[in-house]
Enzyme design. Structure first.
Site, mmCIF file in Angstrom:
data_model
loop_
_atom_site.group_PDB
_atom_site.id
_atom_site.type_symbol
_atom_site.label_atom_id
_atom_site.label_comp_id
_atom_site.label_asym_id
_atom_site.label_seq_id
_atom_site.Cartn_x
_atom_site.Cartn_y
_atom_site.Cartn_z
ATOM 1 N N GLU A 79 -24.398 9.800 12.095
ATOM 2 C CA GLU A 79 -25.721 10.283 11.690
ATOM 3 C C GLU A 79 -26.769 9.196 11.929
ATOM 4 O OE1 GLU A 79 -27.931 12.221 7.780
ATOM 5 O OE2 GLU A 79 -25.751 12.378 7.995
ATOM 6 N N LYS A 259 -24.549 14.229 -1.611
ATOM 7 C CA LYS A 259 -24.236 14.115 -0.178
ATOM 8 C C LYS A 259 -24.906 12.881 0.413
ATOM 9 C CE LYS A 259 -24.672 14.866 4.420
ATOM 10 N NZ LYS A 259 -25.564 14.166 5.390
ATOM 11 N N ASP A 275 -9.093 6.267 3.138
ATOM 12 C CA ASP A 275 -9.023 7.720 3.258
ATOM 13 C C ASP A 275 -10.296 8.344 2.694
ATOM 14 O OD1 ASP A 275 -8.446 10.422 3.179
ATOM 15 O OD2 ASP A 275 -6.439 10.180 2.327
ATOM 16 N N HIS A 373 -36.557 10.241 9.832
ATOM 17 C CA HIS A 373 -35.530 10.818 10.689
ATOM 18 C C HIS A 373 -36.023 11.066 12.107
ATOM 19 C CE1 HIS A 373 -32.215 12.168 7.869
ATOM 20 N NE2 HIS A 373 -33.116 11.682 7.038
#
Length: 422
Positions: A79, A259, A275, A373
């Site tokens: 990202e 998130k 993991d 962004h």
């Protein structure tokens, strides 16, 4: 001439800078520069049906200050804006004293579950009265972890739904995440218990709800340092606190709030060979442990009107075991981080999560999430459209001025640019 910033350097220049600063050895830098894939022999033995290797960019967040120690933190992520946001947050936190972390316990949990027992109450009582025997079974099942000072620490029997007898095992796995250690001990105890009590053994396995491996990270920010050209720092801080409060009462916001935290956490977990799926499962179950899904972090005023952020989440990461000892890049990343143990690594990762949350909330309540962004998204679109390194310099300003920023626009503008350059 003004010295370029780290992100403005080429990859080779960045590696050379890290070597010069003592963060990487020349050997490790050469290995990263070569970007050689794993041998087919290693890759083929790590998984079944291996057909290739999937590449993810590896970057670094510079100078993250945690418990008064500065770290160079590797991120494996695709990202575009995550590392840029984390770097900005790290810089601001560093100017305010950095992050503080603590981890009170670091234990993994296993579950042994039996059903169809004749007398659940008597079975539970037998477990409580035979701890010494069961601890001996656990020691015999995995003597090497006992020699390292770990192993089974506690057994808690519980009757569930008037049907199941659950044994919750708390196990110290030392520097490993410890799934195999936990599962081995669980299975040994399960067979010993069933042999004595009968019934049906339903399962014996670790749980990823690693609530005995919770890490807390906090940071305190002077609101004045948040000030922008258009907003006072106190206003931004007030809005960040309000956004944090809103996440506590709106599950849709809480999901996105968390998130954003996991953007950075997953990137470091992946870079260190841990993991990330287990971490995600544990973190989100922890967010819902009180019966309603909640944000992992919160922001509030201190008594002296400073902005304080706090994050609390389980991070059962390891320094050994699994793919950690197999993947060369993971070992390089450990050396880049200069971490000494799994507790230290977990603290860094928690701080990263809080840094990502800080950056996201600050952007949301001030300039909006899209502003930061857009430049990085434009670059990704230009590359996807087929722009060369030379063409990027010309294409990016055109994309950023376009009404619609998408693949079609990038393709069309690139075609026009090439026509003009003929």
């Amino acid at each position: 001439m003004k010295k370029p910033k780290f992100y403005q350097l080429t990859k080779d220049e960045r590696l050379a800078t890290l070597v010069e600063q003592g963060h990487l050895s020349q050997t490790d830098a050469d290995c990263l520069a070569a970007a050689e894939p794993l041998s087919d022999e290693i890759a083929g033995n790590m998984i079944e049906n291996q057909i290739g290797q999937y590449q993810v960019p590896l970057g670094v967040v510079q100078d993250l200050l945690v418990n008064q120690q500065v770290y160079q933190v590797p991120f494996a992520i695709e990202e575009p804006s995550v590392i840029a946001a984390a770097n900005n947050a790290a810089k601001m936190a560093r100017a305010n004293g950095g992050f503080v972390t603590e981890q009170l316990t670091r234990l993994m949990t296993g579950e042994v579950v039996l059903e169809k027992l004749v007398d659940l109450v008597a079975a539970k009582a037998w477990i409580s009265g035979n701890n010494d025997h069961l601890f001996e079974v656990a020691r015999a099942a995995h003597p090497s972890i006992v020699k390292r000072g770990g192993g089974l620490q506690k057994i808690t029997p519980t009757i569930i739904d008037d049907r199941f007898l659950k044994l919750e095992l708390q196990i110290d796995t030392k520097e490993a995440m410890g799934a195999n250690i936990v599962n081995t001990i669980c299975e040994a105890i399960a067979h010993a218990v069933q042999e004595q009590l009968g019934g049906t053994l339903l399962l014996s396995v670790l749980t990823n709800a690693a609530f005995e491996s919770v890490v807390i990270a906090s940071v305190t920010i002077d609101p004045a340092t948040l000030t922008t050209a258009t907003l006072a720092g106190k206003t931004i801080a007030e809005k960040m606190i309000a956004a944090s409060d809103f996440a506590k009462v709106d599950v849709a916001r809480a999901a996105t709030h968390n998130k954003g935290i996991m953007n950075g956490i997953d990137a470091v977990v992946l870079a260190t060979g841990n993991d990330w799926r287990a971490i995600e499962a544990g973190v989100h179950s922890y967010a819902a442990k009180k019966g309603a899904y909640q944000p992992l972090s919160s922001w509030e005023w201190t008594t002296d009107q400073q902005l304080r952020g706090r994050i609390e989440l389980p991070l059962p990461v390891g320094m050994v075991g699994g793919s950690i000892g197999i993947l060369p890049t993971v070992q390089i990343n450990q050396r880049l981080l200069k971490v000494q143990n799994a507790r230290e690594l977990a603290g860094i990762i928690a701080a990263v999560g809080l840094a990502q949350n800080f950056a996201a909330l600050k952007a949301l309540v001030s300039d909006g999430i899209q502003k930061g962004h857009m430049a990085l998204q434009a670059k990704s679109l230009a590359i996807a459209a087929g722009a060369t390194e030379t063409e990027l310099t010309q294409l990016l300003p055109l994309l950023l001025k376009a009404t619609h920023l998408n693949t079609a626009t990038a393709t069309e503008l690139l075609a026009q640019l090439r026509a003009e350059n003929k």
